[in-house]
Write an enzyme that holds these catalytic residues in place. Structure first.
Site, PDB file in Angstrom:
ATOM      1  N   CYS A 130       0.818  -1.214   0.000  1.00 37.05           N
ATOM      2  CA  CYS A 130       0.000   0.000   0.000  1.00 37.05           C
ATOM      3  C   CYS A 130       0.856   1.270   0.000  1.00 37.05           C
ATOM      4  O   CYS A 130       0.546   2.242  -0.698  1.00 37.05           O
ATOM      5  CB  CYS A 130      -0.958  -0.003   1.180  1.00 37.05           C
ATOM      6  SG  CYS A 130      -0.216  -0.500   2.745  1.00 37.05           S
ATOM      7  N   HIS A 242      -2.708   6.399   4.383  1.00 34.65           N
ATOM      8  CA  HIS A 242      -1.280   6.518   4.656  1.00 34.65           C
ATOM      9  C   HIS A 242      -0.766   7.858   4.154  1.00 34.65           C
ATOM     10  O   HIS A 242      -1.179   8.331   3.083  1.00 34.65           O
ATOM     11  CB  HIS A 242      -0.499   5.415   3.930  1.00 34.65           C
ATOM     12  CG  HIS A 242      -0.717   4.034   4.462  1.00 34.65           C
ATOM     13  ND1 HIS A 242      -1.407   3.769   5.622  1.00 34.65           N
ATOM     14  CD2 HIS A 242      -0.314   2.817   3.972  1.00 34.65           C
ATOM     15  CE1 HIS A 242      -1.422   2.458   5.827  1.00 34.65           C
ATOM     16  NE2 HIS A 242      -0.758   1.867   4.837  1.00 34.65           N
TER      17      HIS A 242
END
Length: 345
Positions: A130, A242
């Site tokens: 990710c 994130h």
């Protein structure tokens, strides 16, 4: 005729996100099947306005399935992805199990979609980590313009990257602290509520964690093997999305204004950079969105041809579920796969 799609790991965070995105994007599927382990048989999950009951992976026949979206972890993928591919379905795997196999393409569609053609070697396509996915989406257009030589990145990774258990632990510890109880640690090695943990995945002999190593290896495979990259990966008390502080050195000159204009035109990127209080993206705003957001684009005057920037993206979407579905769309749009004949019910 549309495609038959199986989602393995349908009860997990990413599996549920995959089902939601398939419906959102009106993916050309005649049939979508939710699969999980035997203990999750019968668990209901949402697919648009429909409810699907999970079937057991162990008993499922993939012989008329076209696409398998695999999000059940590396151990399951190592065992099942080759079996599923042998039955003719294309497996798009979200784990790290196949990312470093030279016969398995590692794909971010905005960056290296052409590499998808190599899927026939094993019948498997890998989704990157990710934190890597959002990074290379932002780096690719700049690399094309000025050729990146070195990247230094510090990540601020949400607890959803550690799965439902990570999210539950942050929620539970936060409530404990507010009620003056001692927070319990199960998923993370230290308290995550109101804290930062500079440790994601296992430690390696050189002192880096495997999460940091993944970013190096995957960026090289996806973007350019000549790029030098060093990462520090940090878990933060954020539920979803994130963030990354990225410092980039280039072979050729590139100004912040040039970079900003290039990124504004780049696929998958949205620039929010007003250089005023609130004129930047934070994880809250990126959650539930498909784009990779870039802010704080500025010159790094300590090196020749250097830029610094802030990159944020929803790790459950672009970092996992969305990227996998975009890969499937590339296969379909390029006519690399066709729907197979269905068995009679």
């Amino acid at each position: 005729m549309g495609y038959k799609v199986a989602v393995v790991g349908a009860t997990g965070n990413v599996g549920r996100e995959m089902l939601g995105i398939l419906a959102e994007r009106s993916f050309p599927a005649d049939e979508v099947v939710a699969l999980a382990s035997r203990r999750s048989m019968g668990v209901e999950v949402s697919y648009g306005d429909k409810t699907l009951k999970c079937k057991a992976l162990e008993h499922f026949d993939f012989s008329d399935t076209d696409i398998c979206l695999m999000s059940a972890g590396g151990t399951v993928s190592k065992e099942w992805s080759p079996k599923i591919a042998a039955q003719g379905a294309v497996v798009i795997d979200n784990s790290s199990a196949w990312r470093y196999d030279s016969d398995v393409p590692l794909i971010v569609p905005e960056v290296n979609a052409d590499a998808v053609k190599d899927f026939r070697k094993r019948g498997i396509i890998a989704n990157p980590n990710c934190s890597t996915a959002q990074l290379v989406v932002a780096l690719k257009p700049l690399h094309d313009k000025a050729k990146i030589t070195r990247v230094v990145v510090a990540t601020y990774q949400s607890v959803s990257g550690a799965g439902k258990d990570g999210m539950d632990e942050l929620d539970r510890q936060t409530k404990s602290i507010y009620t003056l109880q001692e927070p319990e640690m199960k998923k993370f090695p230290k308290r995550i509520a109101f804290n930062l943990i500079p440790h994601i995945d296992v430690f390696m002999e050189d002192g880096y964690t495997k999460e940091e190593w993944k970013m190096v290896a995957e960026t090289k495979k996806i973007l350019d093997p000549k790029i030098k990259l060093t990462a520090t990966c940090v878990r933060v008390p954020v539920f979803v999305s994130h963030s990354e502080a990225v410092n980039v050195e280039f072979e050729n000159p590139i100004s912040p204004d040039e970079a900003m204009e290039i990124l504004r035109r780049a696929p998958g990127c949205i620039v929010i950079d007003k250089r005023e209080p609130g004129g930047y993206i934070t994880p809250i705003e990126a959650t539930g969105e498909d784009a990779t957001y870039i802010s704080r684009i500025r010159e790094d005057a300590t090196v020749e041809n250097g830029l610094s920037m802030w990159v944020v993206s929803d790790n459950l979407r672009k970092g996992a579920a969305l990227n996998a579905i975009q890969i499937a769309e590339v296969l379909i749009n390029r006519k690399l796969i066709e729907p197979r004949a269905r068995k009679a019910a």
